[in-house]
Scaffold this active site. Structure first.
Site, PDB file in Angstrom:
ATOM      1  N   MET A 172      18.638  41.362  71.629  1.00 22.71           N
ATOM      2  CA  MET A 172      19.570  42.398  72.083  1.00 22.71           C
ATOM      3  C   MET A 172      21.003  41.879  71.996  1.00 22.71           C
ATOM      4  O   MET A 172      21.386  40.923  72.670  1.00 22.71           O
ATOM      5  CB  MET A 172      19.228  42.834  73.512  1.00 22.71           C
ATOM      6  CG  MET A 172      17.906  43.612  73.565  1.00 22.71           C
ATOM      7  SD  MET A 172      17.505  44.268  75.187  1.00 22.71           S
ATOM      8  CE  MET A 172      16.967  42.793  76.042  1.00 22.71           C
ATOM      9  N   LEU A 173      21.748  42.559  71.116  1.00 24.65           N
ATOM     10  CA  LEU A 173      23.130  42.166  70.837  1.00 24.65           C
ATOM     11  C   LEU A 173      23.968  42.168  72.113  1.00 24.65           C
ATOM     12  O   LEU A 173      23.912  43.129  72.886  1.00 24.65           O
ATOM     13  CB  LEU A 173      23.714  43.176  69.836  1.00 24.65           C
ATOM     14  CG  LEU A 173      24.868  42.705  68.984  1.00 24.65           C
ATOM     15  CD1 LEU A 173      24.509  41.481  68.178  1.00 24.65           C
ATOM     16  CD2 LEU A 173      25.335  43.825  68.059  1.00 24.65           C
ATOM     17  N   CYS A 233      17.492  48.223  63.139  1.00 24.13           N
ATOM     18  CA  CYS A 233      18.733  48.643  63.800  1.00 24.13           C
ATOM     19  C   CYS A 233      19.339  49.837  63.067  1.00 24.13           C
ATOM     20  O   CYS A 233      19.595  49.768  61.868  1.00 24.13           O
ATOM     21  CB  CYS A 233      19.732  47.487  63.838  1.00 24.13           C
ATOM     22  SG  CYS A 233      21.262  47.981  64.634  1.00 24.13           S
ATOM     23  N   LYS A 257      11.026  42.758  62.131  1.00 27.97           N
ATOM     24  CA  LYS A 257      11.024  43.749  63.218  1.00 27.97           C
ATOM     25  C   LYS A 257      11.503  45.064  62.633  1.00 27.97           C
ATOM     26  O   LYS A 257      12.563  45.113  62.003  1.00 27.97           O
ATOM     27  CB  LYS A 257      11.944  43.292  64.349  1.00 27.97           C
ATOM     28  CG  LYS A 257      12.034  44.269  65.531  1.00 27.97           C
ATOM     29  CD  LYS A 257      12.770  43.628  66.705  1.00 27.97           C
ATOM     30  CE  LYS A 257      12.865  44.540  67.922  1.00 27.97           C
ATOM     31  NZ  LYS A 257      14.012  45.435  67.891  1.00 27.97           N
ATOM     32  N   HIS A 262       8.873  48.507  66.698  1.00 25.44           N
ATOM     33  CA  HIS A 262       9.437  49.385  67.728  1.00 25.44           C
ATOM     34  C   HIS A 262       8.841  50.760  67.458  1.00 25.44           C
ATOM     35  O   HIS A 262       9.075  51.347  66.404  1.00 25.44           O
ATOM     36  CB  HIS A 262      10.967  49.381  67.589  1.00 25.44           C
ATOM     37  CG  HIS A 262      11.664  50.181  68.636  1.00 25.44           C
ATOM     38  ND1 HIS A 262      13.027  50.197  68.757  1.00 25.44           N
ATOM     39  CD2 HIS A 262      11.205  51.001  69.624  1.00 25.44           C
ATOM     40  CE1 HIS A 262      13.376  50.978  69.776  1.00 25.44           C
ATOM     41  NE2 HIS A 262      12.285  51.483  70.301  1.00 25.44           N
ATOM     42  N   ASN A 276       6.597  47.222  70.564  1.00 31.74           N
ATOM     43  CA  ASN A 276       7.854  47.213  71.330  1.00 31.74           C
ATOM     44  C   ASN A 276       8.291  48.659  71.584  1.00 31.74           C
ATOM     45  O   ASN A 276       8.014  49.545  70.797  1.00 31.74           O
ATOM     46  CB  ASN A 276       8.933  46.461  70.518  1.00 31.74           C
ATOM     47  CG  ASN A 276      10.335  46.678  71.066  1.00 31.74           C
ATOM     48  OD1 ASN A 276      11.204  47.245  70.393  1.00 31.74           O
ATOM     49  ND2 ASN A 276      10.585  46.255  72.273  1.00 31.74           N
ATOM     50  N   GLY A 277       8.987  48.833  72.711  1.00 32.65           N
ATOM     51  CA  GLY A 277       9.602  50.136  73.000  1.00 32.65           C
ATOM     52  C   GLY A 277       9.073  50.766  74.275  1.00 32.65           C
ATOM     53  O   GLY A 277       7.880  51.073  74.364  1.00 32.65           O
ATOM     54  N   GLY A 281      12.352  44.695  76.014  1.00 34.78           N
ATOM     55  CA  GLY A 281      13.796  44.595  75.859  1.00 34.78           C
ATOM     56  C   GLY A 281      14.545  44.864  77.146  1.00 34.78           C
ATOM     57  O   GLY A 281      14.729  43.981  77.980  1.00 34.78           O
ATOM     58  N   ARG A 282      14.935  46.117  77.357  1.00 34.71           N
ATOM     59  CA  ARG A 282      15.855  46.409  78.464  1.00 34.71           C
ATOM     60  C   ARG A 282      15.346  45.924  79.810  1.00 34.71           C
ATOM     61  O   ARG A 282      16.109  45.428  80.631  1.00 34.71           O
ATOM     62  CB  ARG A 282      16.152  47.911  78.487  1.00 34.71           C
ATOM     63  CG  ARG A 282      17.092  48.292  77.360  1.00 34.71           C
ATOM     64  CD  ARG A 282      17.060  49.760  77.048  1.00 34.71           C
ATOM     65  NE  ARG A 282      15.811  50.147  76.382  1.00 34.71           N
ATOM     66  CZ  ARG A 282      15.588  51.357  75.900  1.00 34.71           C
ATOM     67  NH1 ARG A 282      16.496  52.293  76.025  1.00 34.71           N
ATOM     68  NH2 ARG A 282      14.441  51.633  75.295  1.00 34.71           N
TER      69      ARG A 282
HETATM   70  C1  LIG Z   1      22.008  46.258  74.258  1.00 35.40           C
HETATM   71  C2  LIG Z   1      20.935  46.265  73.193  1.00 35.40           C
HETATM   72  C3  LIG Z   1      21.136  45.546  72.026  1.00 35.40           C
HETATM   73  C4  LIG Z   1      20.143  45.504  71.041  1.00 35.40           C
HETATM   74  N1  LIG Z   1      20.327  44.725  69.948  1.00 35.40           N
HETATM   75  C5  LIG Z   1      19.314  44.567  69.065  1.00 35.40           C
HETATM   76  C6  LIG Z   1      19.386  43.607  68.019  1.00 35.40           C
HETATM   77  O1  LIG Z   1      20.365  42.851  67.900  1.00 35.40           O
HETATM   78  N2  LIG Z   1      18.329  43.522  67.160  1.00 35.40           N
HETATM   79  C7  LIG Z   1      17.209  44.308  67.290  1.00 35.40           C
HETATM   80  O2  LIG Z   1      16.275  44.187  66.498  1.00 35.40           O
HETATM   81  N3  LIG Z   1      17.109  45.210  68.280  1.00 35.40           N
HETATM   82  C8  LIG Z   1      18.110  45.340  69.167  1.00 35.40           C
HETATM   83  N4  LIG Z   1      17.959  46.179  70.231  1.00 35.40           N
HETATM   84  C9  LIG Z   1      16.705  46.930  70.379  1.00 35.40           C
HETATM   85  C10 LIG Z   1      15.686  46.115  71.193  1.00 35.40           C
HETATM   86  O3  LIG Z   1      15.366  44.913  70.562  1.00 35.40           O
HETATM   87  C11 LIG Z   1      14.392  46.931  71.423  1.00 35.40           C
HETATM   88  O4  LIG Z   1      13.797  47.159  70.185  1.00 35.40           O
HETATM   89  C12 LIG Z   1      14.661  48.256  72.117  1.00 35.40           C
HETATM   90  O5  LIG Z   1      15.533  48.103  73.212  1.00 35.40           O
HETATM   91  C13 LIG Z   1      13.344  48.894  72.597  1.00 35.40           C
HETATM   92  O6  LIG Z   1      12.690  48.054  73.516  1.00 35.40           O
HETATM   93  P1  LIG Z   1      12.766  48.347  75.123  1.00 35.40           P
HETATM   94  O7  LIG Z   1      12.387  49.774  75.319  1.00 35.40           O
HETATM   95  O8  LIG Z   1      11.776  47.379  75.719  1.00 35.40           O
HETATM   96  O9  LIG Z   1      14.175  48.089  75.536  1.00 35.40           O
HETATM   97  C14 LIG Z   1      18.937  46.240  71.221  1.00 35.40           C
HETATM   98  C15 LIG Z   1      18.740  46.945  72.415  1.00 35.40           C
HETATM   99  C16 LIG Z   1      19.721  46.954  73.400  1.00 35.40           C
HETATM  100  C17 LIG Z   1      19.479  47.696  74.690  1.00 35.40           C
END
Ligand SMILES: Cc1cc2nc3c(=O)[nH]c(=O)nc-3n(C[C@H](O)[C@H](O)[C@H](O)COP(=O)(O)O)c2cc1C
Length: 336
Positions: free
Chosen positions: A17-18, A99, A138, A171, A211-212, A233-234
């Site tokens: 997560m960026l 992304c 991913k 995802h 994921n997701g 993630g979140r």
């Molecule tokens: C703030 C933020 C930044 C993210 N940056 C990336 C990233 O750099 N690379 C990536 O593959 N996914 C990125 N994601 C997506 C997450 O890796 C993940 O796939 C997505 O949040 C769904 O998972 P979750 O529902 O458990 O959060 C980001 C998500 C968030 C909230």
């Protein structure tokens, strides 16, 4: 349903997560779980090659197993970046094909790469050619209005046939390339977990990570009965303590669960070291604000560690102060 691959190295992982999963966050996460695989933020291959983002390579050895996520679509750049990442010690290099941000699409990487499986395969092969570290991908279940499972199936089939890649982190949502912000793209397209389960059924020899939208340990257990791994993630950013039981719960580890005081000791000592290197306290602790989510004094913890005046003094004792104040708040509440 039987869990066929109980201790896959990808059994549990934290999502890239960026701006969130940087080394300060990951150090804290590692105090809570030793077994979970951690991922960096995405970094563009060129940024690594041209040395603009050395900070992205920094990590503590305690973070292993640790994967770096790369963005890019030039096989040459990705190969060069892979060499750099492998040399820096990362255990895995992951290619971002999920992304949907407009900036990323403009650079032709991320989710839009799912339209071009041959290009993805070329990139992945170039990455494999230069390292013996794990190379993984991913991606999403589809793009825009794709409703058809076969699109996902064809993508996974192509990549797994044409490259040695055998670990797919999926995802379970489409990416809408036009019209939705990255945030909306994590919320609006419906989750289709059944698509990911089908991938595992159709490709039983591949490692499939889902994921997701996964929030609880019960949900993790449920998913693990269908696939090899779960990436969160979140929730791991906003409620890191969810990870504290994972080693016992999901890896059958018998080590005692780490207590709050030990976590604080480790974070304090980490902050002292980082401050000596010139890292501002604010940049470190901002990634720890969610740590005590769920405690009645959690708001005090967050307030104190967000206080600009206090943070500007760069005194690591602020961490103990916030912790004690949080606990005092708990006690006061108890006696009221
Ligand atoms: C703030 C933020 C930044 C993210 N940056 C990336 C990233 O750099 N690379 C990536 O593959 N996914 C990125 N994601 C997506 C997450 O890796 C993940 O796939 C997505 O949040 C769904 O998972 P979750 O529902 O458990 O959060 C980001 C998500 C968030 C909230």
């Amino acid at each position: 349903m039987q869990n066929t691959n109980q201790f896959s190295p990808w059994r549990l992982s934290t999502a890239p997560m960026l701006d969130w999963t940087n080394r300060h966050y990951r150090f804290m996460a590692r105090q809570l779980t030793k077994r979970t695989r951690l991922y960096t933020e995405m970094i563009h291959a060129n940024a690594l090659i041209y040395g603009k983002s050395e900070d992205f390579l920094l990590h503590d050895e305690c973070e292993y197993p640790l994967a770096i996520q790369l963005g890019g679509s030039s096989h040459e750049s990705l190969a060069q970046a892979t060499i750099i990442a492998a040399k820096a010690g990362f255990n895995e290099i992951n290619l971002n094909c999920g992304c949907p941000s407009p900036r990323v699409q403009k650079g032709i990487f991320g989710a839009c790469l799912m339209k071009d499986a041959p290009l993805v395969a070329k990139c992945i092969n170039a990455m494999f050619d230069v390292t013996d570290k794990d190379i993984t991908i991913k991606h999403r279940i589809g793009l825009d209005n794709d409703e058809d499972y076969n699109i996902l199936q064809d993508f996974v089939a192509y990549i797994s046939e044409k490259t040695p890649c055998n670990t797919f982190i999926i995802h379970a949502r489409n990416a809408i390339l036009d019209g939705l912000s990255p945030k909306e793209n994590r919320e609006i397209p419906p989750l289709k977990y059944d698509f990911v389960y089908r991938v595992k059924k159709d490709f039983p020899n591949l490692t499939i990570v889902i994921n997701g939208g996964i929030h609880t340990n019960d949900e993790i257990s449920e998913h693990l009965s269908y696939v090899d791994g779960v990436m969160l993630g979140r929730v791991i950013y906003h409620q890191p303590l969810i990870m504290r039981n994972w080693d016992n719960m999901f890896f059958n580890d018998n080590n005692p669960i780490v207590n709050d005081e030990t976590i604080i000791e480790k974070l304090y000592s980490y902050a002292c070291d980082e401050l000596k290197k010139g890292v501002p306290l604010r940049s470190i602790v901002t990634h720890w604000l969610g740590l005590f989510h769920g405690y009645s004094g959690a708001k005090r913890w967050r307030q104190i560690l967000s206080d600009s005046k206090q943070l500007s003094l760069n005194k690591p004792e602020l961490i103990y102060h916030a912790f004690n104040e949080m606990n005092n708040y708990d006690r006061l509440k108890y006696y009221k």
